[in-house]
Design a protein around this motif. Sequence first.
Motif, PDB file in Angstrom:
ATOM      1  N   GLU A 163       9.584  -6.045   3.391  1.00 24.25           N
ATOM      2  CA  GLU A 163       8.804  -6.032   2.148  1.00 24.25           C
ATOM      3  C   GLU A 163       8.899  -4.670   1.462  1.00 24.25           C
ATOM      4  O   GLU A 163       9.032  -4.591   0.252  1.00 24.25           O
ATOM      5  CB  GLU A 163       7.345  -6.388   2.428  1.00 24.25           C
ATOM      6  CG  GLU A 163       6.480  -6.466   1.198  1.00 24.25           C
ATOM      7  CD  GLU A 163       6.770  -7.633   0.274  1.00 24.25           C
ATOM      8  OE1 GLU A 163       6.161  -7.692  -0.809  1.00 24.25           O
ATOM      9  OE2 GLU A 163       7.612  -8.507   0.612  1.00 24.25           O
ATOM     10  N   ALA A 164       8.842  -3.597   2.230  1.00 25.49           N
ATOM     11  CA  ALA A 164       8.932  -2.255   1.646  1.00 25.49           C
ATOM     12  C   ALA A 164      10.259  -2.063   0.916  1.00 25.49           C
ATOM     13  O   ALA A 164      10.295  -1.548  -0.207  1.00 25.49           O
ATOM     14  CB  ALA A 164       8.763  -1.198   2.738  1.00 25.49           C
ATOM     15  N   PHE A 165      11.335  -2.490   1.532  1.00 26.39           N
ATOM     16  CA  PHE A 165      12.648  -2.322   0.922  1.00 26.39           C
ATOM     17  C   PHE A 165      12.801  -3.241  -0.287  1.00 26.39           C
ATOM     18  O   PHE A 165      13.409  -2.877  -1.285  1.00 26.39           O
ATOM     19  CB  PHE A 165      13.754  -2.556   1.943  1.00 26.39           C
ATOM     20  CG  PHE A 165      13.612  -1.681   3.172  1.00 26.39           C
ATOM     21  CD1 PHE A 165      12.973  -0.450   3.128  1.00 26.39           C
ATOM     22  CD2 PHE A 165      14.098  -2.114   4.389  1.00 26.39           C
ATOM     23  CE1 PHE A 165      12.824   0.343   4.257  1.00 26.39           C
ATOM     24  CE2 PHE A 165      13.963  -1.330   5.530  1.00 26.39           C
ATOM     25  CZ  PHE A 165      13.328  -0.099   5.462  1.00 26.39           C
ATOM     26  N   ARG A 166      12.228  -4.435  -0.208  1.00 29.16           N
ATOM     27  CA  ARG A 166      12.251  -5.359  -1.350  1.00 29.16           C
ATOM     28  C   ARG A 166      11.515  -4.753  -2.538  1.00 29.16           C
ATOM     29  O   ARG A 166      11.897  -4.937  -3.686  1.00 29.16           O
ATOM     30  CB  ARG A 166      11.621  -6.702  -0.969  1.00 29.16           C
ATOM     31  CG  ARG A 166      11.795  -7.786  -2.024  1.00 29.16           C
ATOM     32  CD  ARG A 166      11.053  -9.061  -1.662  1.00 29.16           C
ATOM     33  NE  ARG A 166       9.614  -8.919  -1.779  1.00 29.16           N
ATOM     34  CZ  ARG A 166       8.937  -8.891  -2.931  1.00 29.16           C
ATOM     35  NH1 ARG A 166       9.583  -8.989  -4.069  1.00 29.16           N
ATOM     36  NH2 ARG A 166       7.634  -8.770  -2.948  1.00 29.16           N
TER      37      ARG A 166
ATOM     38  N   GLY B 283      12.960  -2.545  14.357  1.00 31.96           N
ATOM     39  CA  GLY B 283      12.464  -3.160  15.586  1.00 31.96           C
ATOM     40  C   GLY B 283      11.328  -4.114  15.276  1.00 31.96           C
ATOM     41  O   GLY B 283      11.387  -4.848  14.300  1.00 31.96           O
ATOM     42  N   TYR B 284      10.303  -4.082  16.085  1.00 31.43           N
ATOM     43  CA  TYR B 284       9.154  -4.981  15.937  1.00 31.43           C
ATOM     44  C   TYR B 284       8.453  -4.878  14.593  1.00 31.43           C
ATOM     45  O   TYR B 284       7.565  -5.652  14.313  1.00 31.43           O
ATOM     46  CB  TYR B 284       8.122  -4.660  17.021  1.00 31.43           C
ATOM     47  CG  TYR B 284       8.238  -5.445  18.296  1.00 31.43           C
ATOM     48  CD1 TYR B 284       9.390  -6.112  18.641  1.00 31.43           C
ATOM     49  CD2 TYR B 284       7.159  -5.507  19.170  1.00 31.43           C
ATOM     50  CE1 TYR B 284       9.486  -6.804  19.822  1.00 31.43           C
ATOM     51  CE2 TYR B 284       7.240  -6.204  20.355  1.00 31.43           C
ATOM     52  CZ  TYR B 284       8.402  -6.851  20.680  1.00 31.43           C
ATOM     53  OH  TYR B 284       8.484  -7.531  21.841  1.00 31.43           O
ATOM     54  N   ILE B 285       8.793  -3.942  13.781  1.00 30.44           N
ATOM     55  CA  ILE B 285       8.087  -3.698  12.528  1.00 30.44           C
ATOM     56  C   ILE B 285       8.836  -4.247  11.312  1.00 30.44           C
ATOM     57  O   ILE B 285       8.541  -3.927  10.175  1.00 30.44           O
ATOM     58  CB  ILE B 285       7.815  -2.181  12.403  1.00 30.44           C
ATOM     59  CG1 ILE B 285       6.758  -1.912  11.368  1.00 30.44           C
ATOM     60  CG2 ILE B 285       9.094  -1.411  12.164  1.00 30.44           C
ATOM     61  CD1 ILE B 285       6.150  -0.548  11.456  1.00 30.44           C
ATOM     62  N   ASN B 286       9.798  -5.113  11.524  1.00 25.40           N
ATOM     63  CA  ASN B 286      10.643  -5.616  10.446  1.00 25.40           C
ATOM     64  C   ASN B 286       9.887  -6.294   9.318  1.00 25.40           C
ATOM     65  O   ASN B 286      10.312  -6.216   8.167  1.00 25.40           O
ATOM     66  CB  ASN B 286      11.722  -6.553  10.988  1.00 25.40           C
ATOM     67  CG  ASN B 286      12.848  -5.792  11.654  1.00 25.40           C
ATOM     68  OD1 ASN B 286      12.991  -4.593  11.481  1.00 25.40           O
ATOM     69  ND2 ASN B 286      13.645  -6.492  12.431  1.00 25.40           N
TER      70      ASN B 286
ATOM     71  N   VAL C 177       4.858   6.237  -1.900  1.00 26.34           N
ATOM     72  CA  VAL C 177       5.917   6.374  -0.896  1.00 26.34           C
ATOM     73  C   VAL C 177       7.215   5.821  -1.473  1.00 26.34           C
ATOM     74  O   VAL C 177       7.260   4.692  -1.951  1.00 26.34           O
ATOM     75  CB  VAL C 177       5.542   5.653   0.421  1.00 26.34           C
ATOM     76  CG1 VAL C 177       6.708   5.668   1.398  1.00 26.34           C
ATOM     77  CG2 VAL C 177       4.304   6.295   1.038  1.00 26.34           C
ATOM     78  N   THR C 178       8.254   6.637  -1.444  1.00 23.74           N
ATOM     79  CA  THR C 178       9.553   6.218  -1.987  1.00 23.74           C
ATOM     80  C   THR C 178      10.648   6.184  -0.938  1.00 23.74           C
ATOM     81  O   THR C 178      11.714   5.626  -1.175  1.00 23.74           O
ATOM     82  CB  THR C 178       9.998   7.160  -3.122  1.00 23.74           C
ATOM     83  OG1 THR C 178      10.071   8.498  -2.605  1.00 23.74           O
ATOM     84  CG2 THR C 178       9.035   7.108  -4.303  1.00 23.74           C
ATOM     85  N   ASP C 179      10.397   6.807   0.231  1.00 20.93           N
ATOM     86  CA  ASP C 179      11.425   6.919   1.261  1.00 20.93           C
ATOM     87  C   ASP C 179      10.805   6.729   2.642  1.00 20.93           C
ATOM     88  O   ASP C 179       9.678   7.163   2.882  1.00 20.93           O
ATOM     89  CB  ASP C 179      12.086   8.301   1.207  1.00 20.93           C
ATOM     90  CG  ASP C 179      12.678   8.599  -0.159  1.00 20.93           C
ATOM     91  OD1 ASP C 179      13.746   8.042  -0.459  1.00 20.93           O
ATOM     92  OD2 ASP C 179      12.061   9.365  -0.918  1.00 20.93           O
ATOM     93  N   MET C 180      11.572   6.088   3.535  1.00 15.83           N
ATOM     94  CA  MET C 180      11.133   5.884   4.914  1.00 15.83           C
ATOM     95  C   MET C 180      12.303   6.145   5.853  1.00 15.83           C
ATOM     96  O   MET C 180      13.455   5.911   5.504  1.00 15.83           O
ATOM     97  CB  MET C 180      10.630   4.452   5.115  1.00 15.83           C
ATOM     98  CG  MET C 180       9.347   4.152   4.373  1.00 15.83           C
ATOM     99  SD  MET C 180       8.863   2.405   4.430  1.00 15.83           S
ATOM    100  CE  MET C 180       8.606   2.163   6.166  1.00 15.83           C
TER     101      MET C 180
ATOM    102  N   THR D 195       0.826  -1.203   0.000  1.00 12.98           N
ATOM    103  CA  THR D 195       0.000   0.000   0.000  1.00 12.98           C
ATOM    104  C   THR D 195       0.862   1.255   0.000  1.00 12.98           C
ATOM    105  O   THR D 195       0.543   2.233  -0.676  1.00 12.98           O
ATOM    106  CB  THR D 195      -0.955  -0.001   1.207  1.00 12.98           C
ATOM    107  OG1 THR D 195      -1.753  -1.188   1.154  1.00 12.98           O
ATOM    108  CG2 THR D 195      -1.860   1.211   1.208  1.00 12.98           C
ATOM    109  N   LEU D 196       1.953   1.238   0.744  1.00 10.84           N
ATOM    110  CA  LEU D 196       2.874   2.377   0.732  1.00 10.84           C
ATOM    111  C   LEU D 196       3.378   2.631  -0.680  1.00 10.84           C
ATOM    112  O   LEU D 196       3.341   3.761  -1.182  1.00 10.84           O
ATOM    113  CB  LEU D 196       4.047   2.132   1.684  1.00 10.84           C
ATOM    114  CG  LEU D 196       3.735   2.083   3.175  1.00 10.84           C
ATOM    115  CD1 LEU D 196       4.959   1.621   3.956  1.00 10.84           C
ATOM    116  CD2 LEU D 196       3.246   3.430   3.681  1.00 10.84           C
ATOM    117  N   VAL D 197       3.840   1.584  -1.345  1.00  8.93           N
ATOM    118  CA  VAL D 197       4.369   1.707  -2.706  1.00  8.93           C
ATOM    119  C   VAL D 197       3.280   2.180  -3.668  1.00  8.93           C
ATOM    120  O   VAL D 197       3.498   3.091  -4.475  1.00  8.93           O
ATOM    121  CB  VAL D 197       4.984   0.371  -3.180  1.00  8.93           C
ATOM    122  CG1 VAL D 197       5.314   0.406  -4.659  1.00  8.93           C
ATOM    123  CG2 VAL D 197       6.222   0.041  -2.366  1.00  8.93           C
ATOM    124  N   GLU D 198       2.108   1.577  -3.580  1.00 12.10           N
ATOM    125  CA  GLU D 198       1.003   1.932  -4.477  1.00 12.10           C
ATOM    126  C   GLU D 198       0.556   3.380  -4.298  1.00 12.10           C
ATOM    127  O   GLU D 198      -0.031   3.968  -5.203  1.00 12.10           O
ATOM    128  CB  GLU D 198      -0.185   0.996  -4.250  1.00 12.10           C
ATOM    129  CG  GLU D 198       0.062  -0.415  -4.728  1.00 12.10           C
ATOM    130  CD  GLU D 198      -0.964  -1.417  -4.213  1.00 12.10           C
ATOM    131  OE1 GLU D 198      -1.926  -1.003  -3.513  1.00 12.10           O
ATOM    132  OE2 GLU D 198      -0.802  -2.608  -4.509  1.00 12.10           O
TER     133      GLU D 198
END
Length: 163
Positions: free
Chosen positions: A41-44, A33-36, A25-28, A19-22
């Motif tokens: 997936e976002a980085f992939r 931590g707990y959100i790996n 969102v290009t940068d974070m 959803t971020l990609v769609e």
Amino acid sequence: MGDDSNDLRLTGGRAIARTLVENGVTDMFGVHGYINNVLEEAFRLGINNYHFRHEQSAGFAADAYGRLKRQTGVCYASSSGGMSNYLAPLSQGIGALSPMLLLVGQHGTAGDGLEVLQEGYAAECFKTVTKWTKRLTDWELNSYWTQKAIRDTIGYPPRASLP
């Protein structure tokens, strides 16, 4: 079957990352931590990661990004101690009407009230410094809430959201 890169099963983390990609969102910005599961997936999928030594710095970077690019500045943290370091950037961001989105890892609902490792409730902690907050407990709705958060951060007045 053994190759995870070809595994097409949708998980809560994958739903958020896609959803971020769609939604452009290009940068974070943040500290792992707990959100790996979301981050991997976002980085992939090609989102650039800016890893910081302290969450507060990542939050201020997301604030600056949102102001400069007029897009949602996405930051992330682990629960409890990590998330608490975002109070100052979110407070600054809401005052400046910065479009920010904070993603926070969380223990499972079965651990509520049991003093599990890093028990923290971001949705409760950040109510006063965001447009709205939401604790995601149904992974099938992760995409919906993430998309709503991104849209709401840039809707008038632009401010931070926390799905």
